[in-house]
Enzyme design. Structure first.
Site, PDB file in Angstrom:
ATOM      1  N   ASP A 101       0.800  -1.218   0.000  1.00 13.65           N
ATOM      2  CA  ASP A 101       0.000   0.000   0.000  1.00 13.65           C
ATOM      3  C   ASP A 101       0.833   1.269   0.000  1.00 13.65           C
ATOM      4  O   ASP A 101       2.013   1.274   0.333  1.00 13.65           O
ATOM      5  CB  ASP A 101      -0.959   0.014   1.193  1.00 13.65           C
ATOM      6  CG  ASP A 101      -0.239  -0.120   2.533  1.00 13.65           C
ATOM      7  OD1 ASP A 101       0.788  -0.814   2.602  1.00 13.65           O
ATOM      8  OD2 ASP A 101      -0.702   0.483   3.529  1.00 13.65           O
ATOM      9  N   GLU A 158      -0.515  -1.937   5.251  1.00 18.14           N
ATOM     10  CA  GLU A 158       0.449  -1.833   6.359  1.00 18.14           C
ATOM     11  C   GLU A 158       0.392  -0.462   7.027  1.00 18.14           C
ATOM     12  O   GLU A 158       0.599  -0.344   8.226  1.00 18.14           O
ATOM     13  CB  GLU A 158       1.868  -2.098   5.838  1.00 18.14           C
ATOM     14  CG  GLU A 158       2.915  -2.270   6.944  1.00 18.14           C
ATOM     15  CD  GLU A 158       3.412  -0.965   7.548  1.00 18.14           C
ATOM     16  OE1 GLU A 158       3.699  -0.927   8.770  1.00 18.14           O
ATOM     17  OE2 GLU A 158       3.500   0.039   6.810  1.00 18.14           O
TER      18      GLU A 158
END
Length: 417
Positions: A101, A158
């Site tokens: 991400d 994350e």
């Protein structure tokens, strides 16, 4: 893996680090393709659990690489690839994890592969982490020089979404019962060609604190008729700084930071508000210190507020636990790193960071280790979470080879294979 252009620009042959080992030499041959793949991901950043384009590119690359299995939708947008070794007589299974991400930041770079999405960018290098694990997948599927099964985990969310925990809750380790799991993160403070880790805490826990203060508002000209929550907030801000200096042992580590305050209206210069809110973070390595800091915050804030006739309520949320390496796995990972870059380029006693990482959830479930791979600083290689940050493509083959080395050395082929 199909090479991908980002904005029509050709990908020049990247500079290459020098490292040893069969895996590095093999992966270095498709360094330009890894670079193109990484830059394509950089140009199309996505937030946690929104990694649709990223996931599609990863799956496309994994199919081209020839992995044995691809599983998606694990932890919402997570992907797991499986590569079987030439032999599976050991029954061993090793996990490798990369985060996918991006961050809600506006990129200020001007290269051709900069973010095409306003307000989003890969400001932490997760695009590079994903590309390195894809590179390892390509090598492992092509050579299969190991005895066992490699599980490649492409994790969403994350950056504050606890994607690792979501994947675990979705049955990650029941479906793929790895014996140990490894991850790495680029680190601008270390030069390219170096790898760092330690046999214990690598990153701190991350907790969120919210302090709600209630008093009595009124006119700024008549403060004696009020219970001034701004004054109470100021005393709390000062008082909580004594928790670390006076309650935490000097040999332990903790951070208490109150990062924002909201009270009143900036346009109402003569109005004393009736409520105030403080928010901040606590970072610790030890659960005992974490519990002590939480209790001291609650006791101290309540007592300070009471002294002024106000009330204070503390909401303490534990977001990420500390990232703590397993000693034996850290020693093993250090040996693998040394086989690639030489012992002189491996830092085995790396200073822990007070930042946080949700790989901690995986290390709570399985033994393993978290490593840092040197990225260096320079044009485009600034500090993490900086709007001029970019991943250093020079280190892509080394990171991929390190992933592959963990698999090959943890699950060596029998001599006869």
């Amino acid at each position: 893996m199909a090479a991908a252009t980002t904005t029509g620009a050709s990908i020049a042959q990247p500079a290459r680090l020098r490292a040893g080992g069969r895996a590095f030499s093999h992966i270095a041959q498709f360094h330009p393709e890894l670079t193109a793949f990484r830059r394509d991901l950089h140009a199309h950043p996505e937030l946690g659990f929104e990694e649709v384009y990223t996931g599609s590119r990863v799956k496309e690359a994994l199919k081209v690489c020839g992995v044995d299995e691809i599983h998606d939708g694990i932890g919402r947008t997570g992907i797991v690839a499986v590569v079987h070794g030439r032999s599976r007589s050991s029954g061993s299974m090793i996990g490798l994890r990369a985060d996918m991400d991006a961050l809600p930041m506006a990129e200020q770079n001007d290269f051709t592969w900069k973010s095409c999405k306003p307000g989003l960018m890969h400001g932490c290098g997760h695009d590079g982490h994903t590309a390195m694990l894809v590179g390892a997948a390509r090598y492992l599927a092509a050579t299969r020089h190991f005895d066992g099964t490699a599980v490649l985990i492409f994790q969403p969310g994350e950056e504050g979404f606890a994607g690792a925990r979501v994947m675990i809750e979705d049955g990650l380790f029941e479906r793929f019962p790895v014996q140990s799991v490894y991850a790495m993160h680029n680190w601008p403070a270390m030069r390219p060609g170096t790898i760092g880790l330690n046999p214990g805490p690598m990153m701190a826990s991350a907790d969120r604190i919210t302090i709600e203060i209630a008093g009595r508002g009124g006119h700024g000209a008549h403060p004696y008729q009020t219970v001034d929550v701004v004054l109470v907030a100021a005393h709390i801000i000062t008082a909580v700084q004594g928790i670390v200096s006076r309650n935490v042992r000097p040999l332990d580590s903790a951070v208490v930071s109150l990062c924002a305050i909201q009270a009143g209206d900036l346009g109402a210069f003569s109005v004393l508000p009736g409520t105030a809110t403080l928010v901040g973070t606590v970072r610790t390595f030890s659960p005992a210190v974490q519990e002590m800091v939480e209790q001291r915050l609650k006791d101290l804030c309540s007592a300070v507020a009471l002294g002024f006739g106000a009330t204070a309520t503390v909401r303490y949320e534990r977001i990420y636990p500390a990232t703590i390496n397993t000693e034996g796995d850290a020693r093993f990972a250090g040996d693998v790193a040394a086989s690639l870059v030489g012992e002189e380029n491996v830092v085995r006693d790396l200073e822990p960071s007070m930042g946080a990482e949700d790989f901690s959830f995986m290390l709570q479930s399985k033994p393993g280790a978290y490593l840092r791979i040197g990225q260096g600083t320079g044009p485009g290689h600034s500090a993490l979470h900086n709007n001029r940050y970019d991943f250093n493509d020079e280190i892509l083959p080394l990171g991929a080879a390190l992933h592959a080395g963990l698999v090959e050395q943890a699950m060596p082929l029998p001599a006869a294979a």
